[in-house]
Design a protein around this motif. Structure first.
Motif, short mmCIF file in Angstrom:
data_model
loop_
_atom_site.label_atom_id
_atom_site.label_comp_id
_atom_site.label_asym_id
_atom_site.label_seq_id
_atom_site.Cartn_x
_atom_site.Cartn_y
_atom_site.Cartn_z
N THR A 34 0.83 -1.20 0.00
CA THR A 34 0.00 0.00 0.00
C THR A 34 0.87 1.25 0.00
O THR A 34 2.01 1.23 0.45
CB THR A 34 -0.92 0.03 1.24
N ILE A 35 0.29 2.32 -0.50
CA ILE A 35 0.93 3.64 -0.47
C ILE A 35 -0.09 4.63 0.05
O ILE A 35 -1.19 4.74 -0.49
CB ILE A 35 1.40 4.08 -1.87
N GLY A 36 0.27 5.34 1.11
CA GLY A 36 -0.58 6.39 1.65
C GLY A 36 -0.16 7.72 1.05
O GLY A 36 1.03 8.02 0.98
N MET A 37 -1.12 8.50 0.62
CA MET A 37 -0.83 9.82 0.07
C MET A 37 -1.71 10.85 0.74
O MET A 37 -2.91 10.64 0.89
CB MET A 37 -1.06 9.84 -1.44
N GLY A 38 -1.11 11.93 1.14
CA GLY A 38 -1.87 13.01 1.75
C GLY A 38 -2.08 12.81 3.23
O GLY A 38 -1.94 11.71 3.76
N PHE B 31 4.56 5.75 2.75
CA PHE B 31 3.86 7.02 2.67
C PHE B 31 4.55 7.85 1.60
O PHE B 31 5.78 7.90 1.55
CB PHE B 31 3.88 7.78 4.00
N ALA B 32 3.79 8.48 0.74
CA ALA B 32 4.33 9.34 -0.31
C ALA B 32 3.71 10.72 -0.18
O ALA B 32 2.50 10.87 -0.30
CB ALA B 32 4.05 8.75 -1.68
N ALA B 33 4.54 11.70 0.07
CA ALA B 33 4.05 13.07 0.20
C ALA B 33 3.84 13.73 -1.16
O ALA B 33 3.08 14.69 -1.28
CB ALA B 33 5.04 13.91 1.04
N THR B 34 4.50 13.20 -2.18
CA THR B 34 4.40 13.78 -3.52
C THR B 34 4.19 12.67 -4.55
O THR B 34 4.42 11.48 -4.27
CB THR B 34 5.70 14.52 -3.90
N GLY B 35 3.78 13.06 -5.74
CA GLY B 35 3.65 12.11 -6.82
C GLY B 35 4.96 11.44 -7.15
O GLY B 35 5.00 10.24 -7.45
N GLU B 36 6.04 12.20 -7.07
CA GLU B 36 7.36 11.63 -7.36
C GLU B 36 7.72 10.54 -6.34
O GLU B 36 8.29 9.51 -6.70
CB GLU B 36 8.44 12.72 -7.35
N GLU B 37 7.39 10.77 -5.08
CA GLU B 37 7.65 9.74 -4.07
C GLU B 37 6.79 8.50 -4.30
O GLU B 37 7.25 7.38 -4.07
CB GLU B 37 7.39 10.30 -2.66
N ALA B 38 5.57 8.70 -4.78
CA ALA B 38 4.70 7.56 -5.08
C ALA B 38 5.28 6.75 -6.23
O ALA B 38 5.32 5.51 -6.17
CB ALA B 38 3.29 8.04 -5.42
N GLY C 199 -4.78 12.93 4.91
CA GLY C 199 -6.03 12.30 5.32
C GLY C 199 -6.04 10.79 5.18
O GLY C 199 -7.06 10.16 5.41
N CYS C 200 -4.91 10.20 4.80
CA CYS C 200 -4.93 8.74 4.61
C CYS C 200 -4.95 8.03 5.96
O CYS C 200 -4.48 8.54 6.96
CB CYS C 200 -3.77 8.28 3.75
N ASP C 201 -5.50 6.85 5.95
CA ASP C 201 -5.63 6.04 7.16
C ASP C 201 -4.42 5.11 7.22
O ASP C 201 -4.45 3.98 6.72
CB ASP C 201 -6.94 5.26 7.11
N GLU C 202 -3.35 5.58 7.83
CA GLU C 202 -2.09 4.82 7.89
C GLU C 202 -2.29 3.48 8.59
O GLU C 202 -1.73 2.46 8.17
CB GLU C 202 -1.00 5.62 8.60
#
Length: 72
Positions: free
Chosen positions: A30-34, A55-62, A36-39
């Motif tokens: 799984t990848i959490g973004m933003g 966890f990805a804070a940006t699209g690049e990290e995703a 508001g995600c339920d880690e």
């Protein structure tokens, strides 16, 4: 799949299917973004699926997380 409060319960209901997929050799990560995600939910899904959670804070990290996951 979304992990917002609106979709959290349906996502939790997939836990038995996630574990069954893992038993069949299918890895689910799984990848959490933003913010508001339920880690907690995402970690639980990844654990049930013998995968990893990121966890990805940006699209690049995703993209980096997906690339790393796909390369093993």
């Amino acid at each position: 799949m979304a992990d917002t409060p609106r979709f959290g319960e349906p996502a939790r209901a997939t836990m038995p299917k996630t574990a069954a997929a893992a038993a069949d050799g299918i890895t689910i990560s799984t990848i959490g973004m933003g913010l508001g995600c339920d880690e907690e939910l995402l970690v639980a899904l990844a654990q049930a699926g013998n995968g990893r959670h990121r966890f990805a804070a940006t699209g690049e990290e995703a993209v980096a997380a997906i690339t790393e996951e796909a390369s093993g």
